[in-house]
Scaffold this motif. Sequence first.
Motif, PDB file in Angstrom:
ATOM      1  N   GLY A   7      -0.531   4.967   6.338  1.00 22.01           N
ATOM      2  CA  GLY A   7      -0.697   5.915   5.246  1.00 22.01           C
ATOM      3  C   GLY A   7      -2.116   6.349   4.999  1.00 22.01           C
ATOM      4  O   GLY A   7      -2.401   6.978   3.972  1.00 22.01           O
ATOM      5  N   GLN A   8      -3.032   6.073   5.942  1.00 19.84           N
ATOM      6  CA  GLN A   8      -4.433   6.389   5.670  1.00 19.84           C
ATOM      7  C   GLN A   8      -4.682   7.901   5.538  1.00 19.84           C
ATOM      8  O   GLN A   8      -5.468   8.332   4.686  1.00 19.84           O
ATOM      9  CB  GLN A   8      -5.341   5.791   6.744  1.00 19.84           C
ATOM     10  CG  GLN A   8      -5.079   6.227   8.166  1.00 19.84           C
ATOM     11  CD  GLN A   8      -6.014   5.530   9.155  1.00 19.84           C
ATOM     12  OE1 GLN A   8      -7.071   5.043   8.796  1.00 19.84           O
ATOM     13  NE2 GLN A   8      -5.613   5.482  10.420  1.00 19.84           N
ATOM     14  N   SER A  47       0.831  -1.211   0.000  1.00 21.29           N
ATOM     15  CA  SER A  47       0.000   0.000   0.000  1.00 21.29           C
ATOM     16  C   SER A  47       0.861   1.254   0.000  1.00 21.29           C
ATOM     17  O   SER A  47       0.544   2.239  -0.667  1.00 21.29           O
ATOM     18  CB  SER A  47      -0.939  -0.007   1.218  1.00 21.29           C
ATOM     19  OG  SER A  47      -0.233   0.225   2.416  1.00 21.29           O
ATOM     20  N   SER A  48       1.968   1.236   0.740  1.00 24.46           N
ATOM     21  CA  SER A  48       2.857   2.408   0.786  1.00 24.46           C
ATOM     22  C   SER A  48       3.436   2.705  -0.589  1.00 24.46           C
ATOM     23  O   SER A  48       3.526   3.870  -1.010  1.00 24.46           O
ATOM     24  CB  SER A  48       3.985   2.172   1.789  1.00 24.46           C
ATOM     25  OG  SER A  48       3.471   1.998   3.096  1.00 24.46           O
ATOM     26  N   VAL A  99      -6.660   0.863   2.488  1.00 24.62           N
ATOM     27  CA  VAL A  99      -5.749   1.449   3.471  1.00 24.62           C
ATOM     28  C   VAL A  99      -6.499   1.902   4.717  1.00 24.62           C
ATOM     29  O   VAL A  99      -6.042   1.683   5.851  1.00 24.62           O
ATOM     30  CB  VAL A  99      -4.973   2.628   2.846  1.00 24.62           C
ATOM     31  CG1 VAL A  99      -4.191   3.391   3.910  1.00 24.62           C
ATOM     32  CG2 VAL A  99      -4.038   2.132   1.756  1.00 24.62           C
ATOM     33  N   TRP A 151       0.518   7.239  -6.668  1.00 26.41           N
ATOM     34  CA  TRP A 151      -0.910   7.523  -6.780  1.00 26.41           C
ATOM     35  C   TRP A 151      -1.307   7.974  -8.179  1.00 26.41           C
ATOM     36  O   TRP A 151      -2.313   7.527  -8.736  1.00 26.41           O
ATOM     37  CB  TRP A 151      -1.274   8.590  -5.745  1.00 26.41           C
ATOM     38  CG  TRP A 151      -2.668   9.133  -5.832  1.00 26.41           C
ATOM     39  CD1 TRP A 151      -3.075  10.267  -6.481  1.00 26.41           C
ATOM     40  CD2 TRP A 151      -3.840   8.573  -5.231  1.00 26.41           C
ATOM     41  NE1 TRP A 151      -4.424  10.457  -6.312  1.00 26.41           N
ATOM     42  CE2 TRP A 151      -4.920   9.439  -5.552  1.00 26.41           C
ATOM     43  CE3 TRP A 151      -4.095   7.453  -4.455  1.00 26.41           C
ATOM     44  CZ2 TRP A 151      -6.229   9.206  -5.106  1.00 26.41           C
ATOM     45  CZ3 TRP A 151      -5.394   7.215  -4.017  1.00 26.41           C
ATOM     46  CH2 TRP A 151      -6.439   8.073  -4.350  1.00 26.41           C
ATOM     47  N   GLN A 179      -7.661   3.857  -7.501  1.00 21.26           N
ATOM     48  CA  GLN A 179      -7.540   4.841  -6.428  1.00 21.26           C
ATOM     49  C   GLN A 179      -8.641   4.659  -5.385  1.00 21.26           C
ATOM     50  O   GLN A 179      -8.378   4.724  -4.180  1.00 21.26           O
ATOM     51  CB  GLN A 179      -7.585   6.257  -7.015  1.00 21.26           C
ATOM     52  CG  GLN A 179      -6.327   6.635  -7.789  1.00 21.26           C
ATOM     53  CD  GLN A 179      -6.408   8.016  -8.410  1.00 21.26           C
ATOM     54  OE1 GLN A 179      -7.475   8.643  -8.442  1.00 21.26           O
ATOM     55  NE2 GLN A 179      -5.287   8.511  -8.926  1.00 21.26           N
ATOM     56  N   VAL A 195      -3.380   8.944   1.965  1.00 20.56           N
ATOM     57  CA  VAL A 195      -4.188   8.505   0.826  1.00 20.56           C
ATOM     58  C   VAL A 195      -5.530   9.217   0.791  1.00 20.56           C
ATOM     59  O   VAL A 195      -6.054   9.545  -0.286  1.00 20.56           O
ATOM     60  CB  VAL A 195      -4.358   6.960   0.842  1.00 20.56           C
ATOM     61  CG1 VAL A 195      -5.383   6.515   1.881  1.00 20.56           C
ATOM     62  CG2 VAL A 195      -4.753   6.453  -0.535  1.00 20.56           C
ATOM     63  N   LEU A 209      -7.755   1.633  -3.360  1.00 19.23           N
ATOM     64  CA  LEU A 209      -6.622   1.856  -2.467  1.00 19.23           C
ATOM     65  C   LEU A 209      -7.054   2.618  -1.211  1.00 19.23           C
ATOM     66  O   LEU A 209      -6.649   2.276  -0.092  1.00 19.23           O
ATOM     67  CB  LEU A 209      -5.514   2.615  -3.199  1.00 19.23           C
ATOM     68  CG  LEU A 209      -4.232   2.886  -2.404  1.00 19.23           C
ATOM     69  CD1 LEU A 209      -3.595   1.575  -1.933  1.00 19.23           C
ATOM     70  CD2 LEU A 209      -3.241   3.691  -3.246  1.00 19.23           C
ATOM     71  N   VAL A 210      -7.886   3.632  -1.387  1.00 13.88           N
ATOM     72  CA  VAL A 210      -8.387   4.389  -0.227  1.00 13.88           C
ATOM     73  C   VAL A 210      -9.146   3.460   0.712  1.00 13.88           C
ATOM     74  O   VAL A 210      -8.921   3.444   1.933  1.00 13.88           O
ATOM     75  CB  VAL A 210      -9.297   5.550  -0.687  1.00 13.88           C
ATOM     76  CG1 VAL A 210      -9.937   6.230   0.519  1.00 13.88           C
ATOM     77  CG2 VAL A 210      -8.496   6.565  -1.497  1.00 13.88           C
ATOM     78  N   ILE A 227       0.686   4.245  -2.772  1.00 13.55           N
ATOM     79  CA  ILE A 227       0.387   5.633  -2.406  1.00 13.55           C
ATOM     80  C   ILE A 227       1.420   6.578  -3.027  1.00 13.55           C
ATOM     81  O   ILE A 227       1.080   7.651  -3.537  1.00 13.55           O
ATOM     82  CB  ILE A 227       0.354   5.793  -0.868  1.00 13.55           C
ATOM     83  CG1 ILE A 227      -0.860   5.061  -0.289  1.00 13.55           C
ATOM     84  CG2 ILE A 227       0.302   7.277  -0.480  1.00 13.55           C
ATOM     85  CD1 ILE A 227      -0.866   4.992   1.231  1.00 13.55           C
ATOM     86  N   LYS A 228       2.677   6.153  -3.011  1.00 14.80           N
ATOM     87  CA  LYS A 228       3.727   6.980  -3.605  1.00 14.80           C
ATOM     88  C   LYS A 228       3.566   7.115  -5.116  1.00 14.80           C
ATOM     89  O   LYS A 228       4.090   8.047  -5.723  1.00 14.80           O
ATOM     90  CB  LYS A 228       5.096   6.389  -3.278  1.00 14.80           C
ATOM     91  CG  LYS A 228       5.456   6.468  -1.794  1.00 14.80           C
ATOM     92  CD  LYS A 228       6.786   5.784  -1.520  1.00 14.80           C
ATOM     93  CE  LYS A 228       7.128   5.828  -0.035  1.00 14.80           C
ATOM     94  NZ  LYS A 228       8.397   5.104   0.255  1.00 14.80           N
TER      95      LYS A 228
END
Length: 316
Positions: free
Chosen positions: A149-150, A120-121, A142, A127, A135, A153, A138-139, A124-125
């Motif tokens: 990272g919530q 997930s990290s 997370v 995105w 997207q 994101v 992923l939200v 996010i990087k």
Amino acid sequence: PDIRLADHCTEVLLHATDDRRSILAYNYLSSLELFWDRSRLRPLLWENDRATNAELAARLLQGEINDPAECTSVCAILGRPTQPQPTFAAEALTLWLNELGGCWSAGARACLMDFGETASSALIKNWNHLNDESQRWLVDWVVRKQFSGQGAVVALALESTDPGVVIAGLSGYRAIADPPLALGRRAHALLGHAEPAVREAAIRAGAAPSDWDDMLKTETAPRVISACLRGAASQLGSKAIPVLVRFLQHEQWQVVAAATELLAGLGKDGAAAVAPLLDDAKLSVRVAADRILGAAQSVGSHRATPVTGPRPGLQK
């Protein structure tokens, strides 16, 4: 998804003793793509008397919890061996991004979830390399897993130009226990978004204008008006009665229904405010007033004959 229906189905799964009702609730909850609070189902993992409910909860919670004891319980209920989490290979990131944008995206998402927070990290990087669908996923992932990272994101989602991604971000913002102030300010700014669904989601996420009445004077979308009324009633209580009474005259039945429900929930204060409306020229207003008074247990004392006819956060 309808959050209230999700809450209702969660309650059914928590308390139902009828397997058929539990399975119907599970079928709805398992179909939801955006965030809903699965954590409420955790007590069912230790349920000994309702095996069906425990199994359904385990299915919904698998891959969504981090507690070792709960993970072991899920595996035991579902009859699966416990396995160590695989390591995400950073050098394969480009391949995963390509998969997420292709026809096998659903399978790619399922595989990436096995890697946990490290995957997930990395996503996010990257995105901006994800499409709207990825997207949103992923939200949801997370935030549900409460990864570190919530906040990041959700911030990215709230800045999206796609309304669906923004709504996913607002759902995530609503779920974060102690969100940063910067997220709150961004969620509040979305009260002025051009898309009605985004404005409604912002209100449901807890954003509130400095004056509900001012916002209602310019709002035209029935669902957003209804959300505003609910927000005003929740924040102001009985002080919102004048606004709620005014919207009993609205031409859209959804708005009238929301105002009626909220006034009925205010008990005697709501009933006293609508008593004069029993003689209103508009049938839908008379029906609404009658129902509000009835909810206040005044049936029989406020009218000799029943009404007949068709059924009609953060501050700035």
